[in-house]
Write an enzyme that holds these catalytic residues in place. Structure first.
Site, PDB file in Angstrom:
ATOM      1  N   ASP A  60       5.019 -27.732  12.350  1.00 48.58           N
ATOM      2  CA  ASP A  60       4.030 -26.753  13.697  1.00 48.58           C
ATOM      3  C   ASP A  60       4.934 -25.820  13.807  1.00 48.58           C
ATOM      4  OD1 ASP A  60       2.198 -27.154  15.560  1.00 48.58           O
ATOM      5  OD2 ASP A  60       1.196 -28.796  14.879  1.00 48.58           O
TER       6      ASP A  60
ATOM      7  N   LYS B 113      -2.631  -7.238   9.028  1.00 52.03           N
ATOM      8  CA  LYS B 113      -3.563  -6.822  10.120  1.00 52.03           C
ATOM      9  C   LYS B 113      -4.547  -8.012   9.384  1.00 52.03           C
ATOM     10  CE  LYS B 113      -7.152  -5.886   7.204  1.00 52.03           C
ATOM     11  NZ  LYS B 113      -7.655  -7.260   6.176  1.00 52.03           N
TER      12      LYS B 113
ATOM     13  N   HIS C  54      -2.254  -3.480   3.466  1.00 46.39           N
ATOM     14  CA  HIS C  54      -1.557  -2.324   1.771  1.00 46.39           C
ATOM     15  C   HIS C  54      -1.583  -1.708   1.666  1.00 46.39           C
ATOM     16  CE1 HIS C  54      -5.225  -4.639   0.843  1.00 46.39           C
ATOM     17  NE2 HIS C  54      -5.204  -4.648   0.109  1.00 46.39           N
TER      18      HIS C  54
ATOM     19  N   HIS D 222      -7.942  -0.294   6.653  1.00 39.71           N
ATOM     20  CA  HIS D 222      -7.605   0.139   5.071  1.00 39.71           C
ATOM     21  C   HIS D 222      -8.741   2.054   5.674  1.00 39.71           C
ATOM     22  CE1 HIS D 222      -6.256  -3.213   4.562  1.00 39.71           C
ATOM     23  NE2 HIS D 222      -7.017  -3.882   3.511  1.00 39.71           N
TER      24      HIS D 222
HETATM   25  C1  BG6 Z   1      -7.987  -7.381   2.584  1.00 34.10           C
HETATM   26  C2  BG6 Z   1      -9.350  -7.380   2.934  1.00 34.10           C
HETATM   27  O1  BG6 Z   1      -7.222  -6.454   3.523  1.00 34.10           O
HETATM   28  O2  BG6 Z   1      -8.039  -6.229   1.768  1.00 34.10           O
HETATM   29  C3  BG6 Z   1     -10.701  -8.340   2.242  1.00 34.10           C
HETATM   30  O3  BG6 Z   1      -9.282  -8.813   3.859  1.00 34.10           O
HETATM   31  C4  BG6 Z   1     -10.205  -7.162   1.017  1.00 34.10           C
HETATM   32  O4  BG6 Z   1     -11.310  -8.727   2.503  1.00 34.10           O
HETATM   33  C5  BG6 Z   1      -8.844  -6.378   0.227  1.00 34.10           C
HETATM   34  O5  BG6 Z   1     -11.339  -7.991  -0.166  1.00 34.10           O
HETATM   35  C6  BG6 Z   1      -9.050  -5.731  -0.437  1.00 34.10           C
HETATM   36  O6  BG6 Z   1      -7.978  -5.332  -1.247  1.00 34.10           O
HETATM   37  P1  BG6 Z   1      -8.423  -4.566  -2.196  1.00 34.10           P
HETATM   38  O7  BG6 Z   1      -6.611  -3.929  -2.087  1.00 34.10           O
HETATM   39  O8  BG6 Z   1      -8.535  -5.648  -3.088  1.00 34.10           O
HETATM   40  O9  BG6 Z   1      -8.935  -3.346  -2.509  1.00 34.10           O
END
Ligand code: BG6
Length: 460
Positions: free
Chosen positions: A84, A137, A167, A229
């Site tokens: 935990d 994130k 990412h 993003h």
């Molecule tokens: C993630 C989100 O950060 O990015 C998701 O939590 C989303 O909801 C995803 O689907 C999209 O990433 P990618 O790389 O598939 O465009």
């Protein structure tokens, strides 16, 4: 920058580890780049064997049959510590499992509400000594909570040891915006309010919340992908060329863009929810959470004054595609040599960032053999029909090597919250939309273009 000598994965039994992290570790093992122990941590009372099986299933789910030498190299590095996150003895067991490791990297692939518990646990147990921490994130839920999370982190880790993942920054296609803008000289003279009419950024996904209803209920599209993003993409599109070769010059310019964005008013945003979302597991029957959001942004800057940046993201949309369209102003003359142009499409630049890769310039030419009729064509600067590669192994490798370039600085995170916070605090109502559509009708009136939104086409 010293290299990490262990990787600790909190939330190793979860969705993110299954979908992204194991496949990335496998890629690293395949290229002989995984030379440190990987310690998984989670609540489930799993054995090491069970974790190895899960890793195998994950690799196979992504890419078919795993190469056995590479998979063995990954499996050999895997360890598991169940427990935990609130239990101090779990961190003692982790410390013991880390053995002589001096510079572990802790990756928190866990719900954001658990970040403070784990960060404090790492600090109190000595596991944070010499360590780095990587956070998924969204970083916080608002400006205020991002600041308080940052304070918690800083009570245990120095800024140099903190890696805030977005990412999108690891995607080659997103980085290519920068390379295309600053690696060429033909773009700069037109990349401003004198030539650009509008900019559209679309992140469309044809699938729904895909089993992540509970997470989504806490997030919604604005927190999930726009605050991070898409605002990163806007920063890269709009930023000035960085001054000097160092990392901070680059991040300073991104922050200046975020600071120049006027937070959209309620009238400048539309929220939507796909029909059927409320029946998803983990979703409240009367949920007001948006699965779609669109907004019109203006940047108060010399370069971009009065150029609208339209940003939208949605689940269960018509296609899956992430694309930017920069539309230029039309040429001033519609007639020449006694003829009227029959095509009125202005030039554009199109950056396709997923699932496949394209950078294209839209132009008008005389259609061959068509007696003065014109046609619209696209000139490709790059076009890769193969799907975008996952950026996680790049990001994991960078964090483990201590390289901050592909991670968000705290002021970037705060700048982005500042833009969406007023909307989150006082959101426009959610309008239902049909799955498979382009979102609620109300979004059509956001955009000042006779052609409406640019809807990306499906990948081949
Ligand atoms: C993630 C989100 O950060 O990015 C998701 O939590 C989303 O909801 C995803 O689907 C999209 O990433 P990618 O790389 O598939 O465009």
């Amino acid at each position: 920058m010293s290299k990490a000598d262990a990787l600790v994965l909190f939330g190793v039994t979860g969705d993110l580890a299954f979908k992204k992290i194991f496949p990335s570790l496998y890629e690293m093992a395949k290229d002989d780049r995984l030379d440190v122990p990987v310690v998984g941590v989670a609540r489930e009372g799993w054995s090491r064997e069970r974790l190895i099986n899960r890793a195998r299933e994950s690799v196979e789910a992504q890419g078919g049959q795993a190469d056995s030498t590479a998979f063995d190299a990954l499996a050999q590095q895997l360890r598991y510590v169940p427990g935990d996150y609130t239990d101090p003895t779990m961190y003692d067991r982790l410390r013991a499992e880390l053995g002589g490791a001096q510079r572990p990297t802790h990756y928190l692939a866990i719900p954001p509400s658990l970040f403070p518990v784990v960060v404090n646990g790492l600090g109190a147990s000595g596991c944070a000594q010499g360590a780095r921490v990587v956070l998924e994130k969204p970083f916080g839920r608002s400006l205020e909570s991002a600041r308080s999370l940052n304070a918690t982190l800083h009570s245990v880790f120095g800024e140099d040891s903190i890696f805030r993942i977005d990412h999108y920054l690891g995607k080659e296609t997103v980085q290519n915006i920068l390379f295309f803008r600053f690696g060429n000289s033909f773009l700069e003279p037109i990349w401003n309010r004198n030539y650009v009419d509008r900019v559209e950024v679309t992140l469309a996904e044809s699938f729904g919340v895909a089993g992540r209803g509970k997470f989504y209920e806490e997030a919604g599209a604005i927190r999930d992908v726009i605050q991070n993003h898409l605002l990163q993409v806007v920063s890269l599109l709009a930023m000035e060329a960085p001054v000097g070769p160092d990392l901070d010059g680059f991040r300073d310019e991104k922050v200046r863009v975020l600071k120049s964005i006027r937070p959209p008013t309620r009238e400048e945003a539309v929220r939507g929810q796909y029909r059927g979302y409320r029946e998803e597991q983990g979703v409240a029957p009367d949920s007001q959470v948006e699965t779609y959001a669109a907004m019109r942004l203006f940047l108060d800057s010399w370069r971009w004054q009065d150029v609208p940046f339209y940003v939208r993201a949605g689940k269960r949309m018509h296609v899956t595609a992430t694309e930017v369209l920069v539309t230029l102003k039309p040429p001033p003359q519609r007639r020449f040599s006694g003829r009227e142009f029959d095509h009125r499409e202005p030039n554009h630049l199109r950056f396709r960032m997923g699932p496949n890769v394209e950078i294209a310039l839209g132009a008008t030419v005389l259609a061959s053999g068509q007696r003065g009729h014109t046609e619209n064509v696209e000139l490709y600067a790059c076009r890769d029909v193969s799907l975008q590669t996952e950026p996680y192994d790049l990001l994991l490798g960078a964090a483990m090597a201590g390289d901050h370039l592909l991670f968000a600085r705290q002021d970037e995170v705060e700048g982005a919250w500042q833009i969406v916070d007023p909307l989150i605090a006082d959101p426009p109502p959610v309008a239902e939309y049909e799955p498979g559509s382009w979102g609620p009708d109300a979004a059509k009136s956001l955009i000042a273009s006779p052609a409406g939104w640019h809807n990306p086409v499906a990948a081949d």
